[in-house]
Design an enzyme around this catalytic site. Sequence first.
Site, PDB file in Angstrom:
ATOM      1  N   TYR A  63       0.876  -1.184   0.000  1.00 45.24           N
ATOM      2  CA  TYR A  63       0.000   0.000   0.000  1.00 45.24           C
ATOM      3  C   TYR A  63       0.913   1.234   0.000  1.00 45.24           C
ATOM      4  CZ  TYR A  63      -3.728  -3.207   1.514  1.00 45.24           C
ATOM      5  OH  TYR A  63      -4.626  -4.233   1.619  1.00 45.24           O
ATOM      6  N   PHE A 213     -13.164  -5.420   1.595  1.00 49.23           N
ATOM      7  CA  PHE A 213     -14.263  -4.650   1.003  1.00 49.23           C
ATOM      8  C   PHE A 213     -15.574  -4.864   1.787  1.00 49.23           C
ATOM      9  CE2 PHE A 213     -12.316  -4.854  -3.591  1.00 49.23           C
ATOM     10  CZ  PHE A 213     -11.326  -3.962  -3.205  1.00 49.23           C
ATOM     11  N   PRO A 214     -15.543  -4.797   3.133  1.00 50.35           N
ATOM     12  CA  PRO A 214     -16.783  -5.016   3.897  1.00 50.35           C
ATOM     13  C   PRO A 214     -17.847  -3.967   3.595  1.00 50.35           C
ATOM     14  CG  PRO A 214     -15.078  -4.085   5.311  1.00 50.35           C
ATOM     15  CD  PRO A 214     -14.401  -4.461   4.024  1.00 50.35           C
ATOM     16  N   LEU A 215     -17.392  -2.795   3.113  1.00 53.51           N
ATOM     17  CA  LEU A 215     -18.342  -1.721   2.771  1.00 53.51           C
ATOM     18  C   LEU A 215     -18.476  -1.583   1.249  1.00 53.51           C
ATOM     19  CD1 LEU A 215     -17.058   0.910   5.377  1.00 53.51           C
ATOM     20  CD2 LEU A 215     -19.016  -0.636   5.581  1.00 53.51           C
ATOM     21  N   GLY A 216     -17.931  -2.540   0.522  1.00 54.29           N
ATOM     22  CA  GLY A 216     -18.006  -2.491  -0.941  1.00 54.29           C
ATOM     23  C   GLY A 216     -16.722  -2.025  -1.598  1.00 54.29           C
ATOM     24  N   GLY A 217     -15.764  -1.563  -0.803  1.00 53.11           N
ATOM     25  CA  GLY A 217     -14.456  -1.172  -1.341  1.00 53.11           C
ATOM     26  C   GLY A 217     -14.555   0.006  -2.286  1.00 53.11           C
ATOM     27  N   PHE A 218     -14.018  -0.176  -3.499  1.00 52.34           N
ATOM     28  CA  PHE A 218     -13.989   0.938  -4.461  1.00 52.34           C
ATOM     29  C   PHE A 218     -15.386   1.259  -5.005  1.00 52.34           C
ATOM     30  CE2 PHE A 218      -9.637  -0.866  -4.713  1.00 52.34           C
ATOM     31  CZ  PHE A 218      -8.948   0.247  -4.265  1.00 52.34           C
ATOM     32  N   PRO A 220     -18.733   1.568  -3.190  1.00 55.21           N
ATOM     33  CA  PRO A 220     -19.449   1.471  -1.911  1.00 55.21           C
ATOM     34  C   PRO A 220     -20.836   0.836  -2.071  1.00 55.21           C
ATOM     35  CG  PRO A 220     -18.422   3.623  -2.140  1.00 55.21           C
ATOM     36  CD  PRO A 220     -18.204   2.904  -3.447  1.00 55.21           C
ATOM     37  N   LEU A 221     -21.206   0.039  -1.082  1.00 58.70           N
ATOM     38  CA  LEU A 221     -22.492  -0.675  -1.124  1.00 58.70           C
ATOM     39  C   LEU A 221     -23.633   0.308  -1.316  1.00 58.70           C
ATOM     40  CD1 LEU A 221     -22.012  -3.055   1.939  1.00 58.70           C
ATOM     41  CD2 LEU A 221     -22.136  -3.740  -0.473  1.00 58.70           C
TER      42      LEU A 221
HETATM   43  N1  LIG Z   1      -6.547  -8.995   0.835  1.00 59.90           N
HETATM   44  C1  LIG Z   1      -6.868  -8.178  -0.141  1.00 59.90           C
HETATM   45  O1  LIG Z   1      -6.701  -8.490  -1.310  1.00 59.90           O
HETATM   46  C2  LIG Z   1      -7.465  -6.856   0.191  1.00 59.90           C
HETATM   47  C3  LIG Z   1      -8.049  -6.080  -0.828  1.00 59.90           C
HETATM   48  C4  LIG Z   1      -8.615  -4.870  -0.486  1.00 59.90           C
HETATM   49  C5  LIG Z   1      -8.606  -4.444   0.827  1.00 59.90           C
HETATM   50  N2  LIG Z   1      -8.026  -5.201   1.800  1.00 59.90           N
HETATM   51  C6  LIG Z   1      -8.048  -4.777   3.219  1.00 59.90           C
HETATM   52  O2  LIG Z   1      -9.399  -4.617   3.600  1.00 59.90           O
HETATM   53  C7  LIG Z   1      -9.594  -3.328   4.186  1.00 59.90           C
HETATM   54  C8  LIG Z   1     -10.994  -2.848   3.904  1.00 59.90           C
HETATM   55  O3  LIG Z   1     -11.190  -2.692   2.530  1.00 59.90           O
HETATM   56  P1  LIG Z   1     -11.299  -1.267   1.819  1.00 59.90           P
HETATM   57  O4  LIG Z   1     -10.800  -0.205   2.711  1.00 59.90           O
HETATM   58  O5  LIG Z   1     -10.691  -1.396   0.499  1.00 59.90           O
HETATM   59  O6  LIG Z   1     -12.846  -1.155   1.549  1.00 59.90           O
HETATM   60  P2  LIG Z   1     -14.117  -0.922   2.501  1.00 59.90           P
HETATM   61  O7  LIG Z   1     -13.742  -0.972   3.918  1.00 59.90           O
HETATM   62  O8  LIG Z   1     -15.179  -1.801   1.994  1.00 59.90           O
HETATM   63  O9  LIG Z   1     -14.543   0.546   2.083  1.00 59.90           O
HETATM   64  C9  LIG Z   1     -13.693   1.630   2.125  1.00 59.90           C
HETATM   65  C10 LIG Z   1     -14.363   2.750   1.371  1.00 59.90           C
HETATM   66  O10 LIG Z   1     -15.559   3.123   2.028  1.00 59.90           O
HETATM   67  C11 LIG Z   1     -15.495   4.493   2.437  1.00 59.90           C
HETATM   68  N3  LIG Z   1     -16.066   4.555   3.775  1.00 59.90           N
HETATM   69  C12 LIG Z   1     -15.577   4.006   4.907  1.00 59.90           C
HETATM   70  N4  LIG Z   1     -16.388   4.252   5.938  1.00 59.90           N
HETATM   71  C13 LIG Z   1     -17.415   4.968   5.453  1.00 59.90           C
HETATM   72  C14 LIG Z   1     -18.564   5.542   6.033  1.00 59.90           C
HETATM   73  N5  LIG Z   1     -18.827   5.382   7.330  1.00 59.90           N
HETATM   74  N6  LIG Z   1     -19.420   6.246   5.244  1.00 59.90           N
HETATM   75  C15 LIG Z   1     -19.161   6.391   3.919  1.00 59.90           C
HETATM   76  N7  LIG Z   1     -18.085   5.886   3.309  1.00 59.90           N
HETATM   77  C16 LIG Z   1     -17.210   5.176   4.065  1.00 59.90           C
HETATM   78  C17 LIG Z   1     -14.041   4.865   2.400  1.00 59.90           C
HETATM   79  O11 LIG Z   1     -13.893   6.239   2.064  1.00 59.90           O
HETATM   80  P3  LIG Z   1     -13.350   7.305   3.147  1.00 59.90           P
HETATM   81  O12 LIG Z   1     -11.874   7.144   3.190  1.00 59.90           O
HETATM   82  O13 LIG Z   1     -13.789   8.611   2.567  1.00 59.90           O
HETATM   83  O14 LIG Z   1     -14.022   7.005   4.440  1.00 59.90           O
HETATM   84  C18 LIG Z   1     -13.517   3.992   1.276  1.00 59.90           C
HETATM   85  O15 LIG Z   1     -13.747   4.586   0.022  1.00 59.90           O
HETATM   86  C19 LIG Z   1      -8.500  -2.483   3.540  1.00 59.90           C
HETATM   87  O16 LIG Z   1      -8.270  -1.309   4.274  1.00 59.90           O
HETATM   88  C20 LIG Z   1      -7.353  -3.455   3.485  1.00 59.90           C
HETATM   89  O17 LIG Z   1      -6.683  -3.470   4.734  1.00 59.90           O
HETATM   90  C21 LIG Z   1      -7.473  -6.405   1.491  1.00 59.90           C
END
Ligand SMILES: NC(=O)c1ccc[n+]([C@@H]2O[C@H](COP(=O)([O-])OP(=O)(O)OC[C@H]3O[C@@H](n4cnc5c(N)ncnc54)[C@H](OP(=O)(O)O)[C@@H]3O)[C@@H](O)[C@H]2O)c1
Length: 293
Positions: A63, A213-218, A220-221
């Site tokens: 990252y 991607f618990p919130l949908g990742g790139f 968002p859900l």
């Molecule tokens: N193993 C793998 O291949 C892999 C792949 C991807 C990710 N990951 C890990 O999984 C973690 C979680 O995934 P992720 O961060 O990609 O996706 P996520 O948690 O599903 O969603 C993050 C996105 O949601 C937004 N968000 C977060 N909280 C919010 C809220 N309360 N209201 C509105 N928008 C919100 C964030 O924007 P803001 O910054 O504006 O809040 C960001 O754009 C990563 O941080 C990483 O550590 C692992």
Amino acid sequence: MSNIDQSDTLVLGDRPVKRLGYGAMQLAGPGVFGPPKDRQAALAVLREAVATGVNHIDTSDFYGPHVTNQIIREALHPYPDDLVIVTKIGARRGEDASWIPAFSAEDLTKAVHDNLRNLGLDVLEVVNLRAMFDVHGPAEGPLEEQLATLAELQRKGLIRHIGLSNVTRKQIADARKIVPIVCVQNQYNLAHRADDVLVEDLARDGIAYVPFFPLGGFSPLQSSTLSDVAAQLGATPMQVALAWLLHRAPNILLIPGTSSVAHLRENLAAADLVLPAQVLTALDGIATRVDHG
Ligand SMILES: NC(=O)c1ccc[n+]([C@@H]2O[C@H](COP(=O)([O-])OP(=O)(O)OC[C@H]3O[C@@H](n4cnc5c(N)ncnc54)[C@H](OP(=O)(O)O)[C@@H]3O)[C@@H](O)[C@H]2O)c1
């Protein structure tokens, strides 16, 4: 004010962690590449997470690359005793921000040392091997040599526990014949449920499942059912999505990502959200349960 203790704890490797943790991927620049727009804001998110009780942070040295781990170190080192930092290896970044498989013994060993150096650690608590046969989702392919390399690094004392990411059921079963696997990190959320059966199988075997991607990742859900339920409960859709995952299975550990303290607080408050039975039924209907392996 959130009370993440209510999300209870799970043992990851041999360390208890709260079920609501934090994923640090959003702390790098756009496209998970380069420095963030606001480094102070990134430091503040991490400090707030730990101050609120988070003791499980997910990261990777790819990252940025390196940037996210360096920010974690700057924000939190020396680390609280109860903090478990989980990292992943198996890829490197091209100069154009591409994600390139980095699966040779040399690549993996270098990645472990990069993580140790940038995080300021002597040993990595959990290292996930991130399969890269298809960067976007699990695809079959052999992991034996890579796991043997990780096992050797474990024997040398550089890694305590090993996990897998972006993997199939077969890869998990094959891996478990080589080394103990403490967690699996695959894409899973309210709308993306390909791992429904896997989550339950791993729960039976005492292996943590950590949905990325618990919130949908790139992407968002977005769902009218989710919005309606959230309005009915006086919560936000993201809080409902996280509460659904906490309820989904006892072996699920959450690592929602955010670059914003306000979103972090909102997400951690999901620990307090109780979902009534009829709400769970409505949420379960957002995506079809996947019953094949
Ligand atoms: N193993 C793998 O291949 C892999 C792949 C991807 C990710 N990951 C890990 O999984 C973690 C979680 O995934 P992720 O961060 O990609 O996706 P996520 O948690 O599903 O969603 C993050 C996105 O949601 C937004 N968000 C977060 N909280 C919010 C809220 N309360 N209201 C509105 N928008 C919100 C964030 O924007 P803001 O910054 O504006 O809040 C960001 O754009 C990563 O941080 C990483 O550590 C692992």
